[in-house]
Design a protein around this motif. Structure first.
Motif, mmCIF file in Angstrom:
data_model
loop_
_atom_site.group_PDB
_atom_site.id
_atom_site.type_symbol
_atom_site.label_atom_id
_atom_site.label_comp_id
_atom_site.label_asym_id
_atom_site.label_seq_id
_atom_site.Cartn_x
_atom_site.Cartn_y
_atom_site.Cartn_z
ATOM 1 N N LEU A 174 -29.887 -2.707 25.267
ATOM 2 C CA LEU A 174 -31.081 -2.741 24.377
ATOM 3 C C LEU A 174 -30.381 -4.130 23.809
ATOM 4 C CD1 LEU A 174 -31.353 -0.002 21.607
ATOM 5 C CD2 LEU A 174 -30.782 -2.574 21.080
ATOM 6 N N LEU A 175 -31.746 -4.966 22.911
ATOM 7 C CA LEU A 175 -30.860 -6.411 22.515
ATOM 8 C C LEU A 175 -31.929 -6.465 21.278
ATOM 9 C CD1 LEU A 175 -31.596 -6.999 25.622
ATOM 10 C CD2 LEU A 175 -31.395 -9.214 24.926
ATOM 11 N N TYR A 176 -31.115 -6.542 20.455
ATOM 12 C CA TYR A 176 -30.840 -6.494 19.117
ATOM 13 C C TYR A 176 -30.956 -7.649 17.894
ATOM 14 C CZ TYR A 176 -30.201 -3.725 14.346
ATOM 15 O OH TYR A 176 -29.754 -3.296 13.340
ATOM 16 N N LEU A 177 -31.984 -8.464 18.622
ATOM 17 C CA LEU A 177 -31.822 -9.692 17.734
ATOM 18 C C LEU A 177 -31.583 -10.379 16.352
ATOM 19 C CD1 LEU A 177 -33.638 -10.819 21.044
ATOM 20 C CD2 LEU A 177 -31.469 -10.268 20.694
ATOM 21 N N ALA A 178 -30.528 -9.788 16.044
ATOM 22 C CA ALA A 178 -30.295 -10.038 14.492
ATOM 23 C C ALA A 178 -30.287 -11.667 13.945
ATOM 24 C CB ALA A 178 -29.414 -8.943 13.781
ATOM 25 N N ALA A 179 -29.768 -12.857 14.880
ATOM 26 C CA ALA A 179 -29.310 -13.835 14.735
ATOM 27 C C ALA A 179 -30.398 -14.062 13.726
ATOM 28 C CB ALA A 179 -28.434 -14.421 15.702
ATOM 29 N N ALA A 180 -30.345 -15.586 12.767
ATOM 30 C CA ALA A 180 -30.513 -16.157 11.907
ATOM 31 C C ALA A 180 -30.714 -17.725 13.005
ATOM 32 C CB ALA A 180 -30.806 -16.180 10.782
ATOM 33 N N VAL A 181 -31.521 -17.533 14.432
ATOM 34 C CA VAL A 181 -31.776 -18.301 14.639
ATOM 35 C C VAL A 181 -32.430 -20.235 14.097
ATOM 36 C CG1 VAL A 181 -32.036 -20.243 17.202
ATOM 37 C CG2 VAL A 181 -31.467 -17.762 16.948
ATOM 38 N N SER A 182 -31.891 -21.788 14.445
ATOM 39 C CA SER A 182 -32.473 -22.696 13.568
ATOM 40 C C SER A 182 -34.303 -22.499 14.361
ATOM 41 C CB SER A 182 -32.078 -23.925 13.980
ATOM 42 O OG SER A 182 -30.805 -23.624 13.115
ATOM 43 N N ASP A 183 -35.025 -22.354 13.390
ATOM 44 C CA ASP A 183 -36.629 -23.264 14.014
ATOM 45 C C ASP A 183 -36.547 -24.441 14.623
ATOM 46 O OD1 ASP A 183 -37.824 -20.966 13.585
ATOM 47 O OD2 ASP A 183 -37.933 -21.173 11.865
ATOM 48 N N PHE A 184 -35.817 -25.371 14.281
ATOM 49 C CA PHE A 184 -36.180 -26.676 14.438
ATOM 50 C C PHE A 184 -34.675 -26.781 14.694
ATOM 51 C CE2 PHE A 184 -38.036 -25.587 10.305
ATOM 52 C CZ PHE A 184 -39.576 -25.881 10.866
ATOM 53 N N TYR A 185 -34.773 -28.776 15.630
ATOM 54 C CA TYR A 185 -33.486 -28.949 15.737
ATOM 55 C C TYR A 185 -33.416 -30.965 16.676
ATOM 56 C CZ TYR A 185 -35.399 -29.669 20.541
ATOM 57 O OH TYR A 185 -35.578 -30.569 21.385
#
Lengths: 312, 312
Positions: A174-185
């Motif tokens: 089960l992948l529970y992808l709660a991290a707030a990943v940057s949209d920009f770099y």
């Protein structure tokens, strides 16, 4: 334009502790796969985007990691083995309940020279004992693995490595992808080596879109897994539409949508077929219940139904 | 162009807990001023620059707050009362030695139902006892005040309020400005209300220079105080020149210069008259000595000399 994910890996080196973490992930997944357990990969906390090679400044996403840290506890409670993949210094399961000063204030020093002892004050034992017991149980049974990232590129490398190890579990992952990943770099090739000097005036930062990892993750890396993504917005009007767009595009199972302002009381579950609110009642709130308890229970039910559909 | 500091205060509201913190600062300074004590204001950790009004993204400065948190302990040791003005979640004096998991791992649970107790493992008592004793002594004698900031604008408001309260102490006030303050910000009027949508493409962020608070601080707010600023660079060739520029411009007493890469072993003290290195010997490092111990000892000697120059 977002660069392609393969391009991103080609232009960003793995973090220095990458091989160590990969070994830990591999051992953890093989061990729990061999006993037929389910594994939840919980990602948590924000990622950074460095503005300099010798990083002094970076763009960050707001996230203390409360949702991920709390959810990890509830997945353990539900019998899952948990990979807790989190941003360095973000909240962790169990310890999140007590910051450093709270810990210190719970302790009593009995100064008797070489026979000095330190005990937890009796009135703090009630709160600490159950948390400590759960923490120690998770450690001793090897049910939890902590791995950390800081930059968005660390996160990319770790997530792909975790998926490679989770692949053999099929739908039990089960992948529970709660991290707030940057949209920009900022592309590595455009980063200055040294700290930007303020004497040359204020800089203009040109950002590039981060490729969406959900695409290769669902279609290539763990095609059988149960994948849950999160969507955080501050504008309620677009939340559900954006969640549904995401499901249409990436073909995963569930998006948990939340508003920045109300995320502790309410979330909306969006599946390909339906959408429904999950929220804490006033009474549950007063009793100190956390919304992550409800989110995880609901996710586990969906995961169980999903697993049942595979049998025969 | 940097906006003027007065303009910055006019366009940025004080943080919501500002009045509470101002009262705490006032009480603390009056109490220690009345007993003739010295006060060190230690600022610590990085500041953020929000990219949205409903903040999801922000630009941050790298700083765990190690230097400030360690220095606060050594100022207490030297008899100073300490205002520890730090970034939320950055390291704090005393608790910095133990993160959450370290705390948990030091504890032993003796499960006896209603008579359950929790004790610190004997082999952890040796490390924890002295830190705990110092922590409790600082709390009980009211020698330390913790106040926190997050954004660069919070920091501006808090620093000015602290200076107003420290003014009456004259030269007995020491300002040890170790926080990593953003050089750049986005004017409040240009911030979008909602989260920037990645669908509209990658944004370009135009930053403006943050006004240097050292100017009004030294010339207007605490003209009699002993002010120490810090300079962090990644390029050694420009470090001393930049430190001296700063002294010429702001007319304070001391700049502590450090390189990102070697900041745990070596700093350079730059005064209007001289510059000299303060560094840990190999032996001191092996014995676990921290460079902040040396920095603070040297700063305290300079402060004492400065104070002596005021008598008669």
């Amino acid at each position: 334009m977002a660069s392609h994910w393969e391009e991103f890996y080609k232009t960003h080196l793995p973090p220095t502790d990458f091989e160590d973490n990969r070994s830990l992930l591999k051992e953890f997944c093989e061990r729990h796969n061999s006993t037929g357990e389910r594994i939840a990969l919980v990602t948590s906390g924000g990622t950074t985007v460095p503005l300099e090679h010798n990083t002094v400044r970076f763009v960050d996403n707001f996230s203390a990691g409360t949702r991920g840290a709390a959810s990890a506890e509830y997945f353990l409670e539900q019998g899952y083995a948990v990979i807790f993949m989190h941003r360095t210094k973000s909240l962790e399961p169990f310890t999140r309940h007590f910051n450093g000063q709270k810990f210190m204030d719970m302790l009593e020093l009995h100064d008797r020279g070489p026979n000095t002892t330190i005990t937890v004050k009796p009135d703090s034992v009630d709160v600490l004992a159950p948390v400590l017991a759960n923490y120690k149980a998770a450690q001793e049974t090897g049910k939890i693995l902590y791995v950390t990232f800081t930059t968005v590129s660390d996160y990319f490398w770790l997530l792909r490595a975790a998926c490679e190890c989770l692949g053999p579990l099929g739908p039990k992952a089960l992948l529970y992808l709660a991290a707030a990943v940057s949209d920009f770099y900022i592309p590595s090739s455009e980063l200055p080596t040294h700290k930007i000097q303020s004497s040359v005036g204020a800089p203009t930062i040109s950002l590039q879109l981060v490729p969406k990892l959900l695409a290769p993750l669902v279609s290539l890396w763990v095609p059988q897994a149960f994948v849950v993504s999160f969507k955080l917005e501050t504008d309620e009007n677009i939340l559900i539409a954006k969640a549904r767009d995401s499901l249409n595009k990436y073909k995963h199972k569930l998006v948990v949508g939340n508003m920045l302002q109300t995320r502790r009381q309410k979330v909306v579950f969006v599946t390909p077929e339906s959408s429904y609110e999950v929220l804490l009642s006033r009474e549950q709130m007063i009793n100190g219940m956390e919304i992550e308890d409800l989110i995880v229970s609901n996710v586990v039910i969906s995961h169980s139904n999903f697993l049942a559909s595979f049998k025969y």
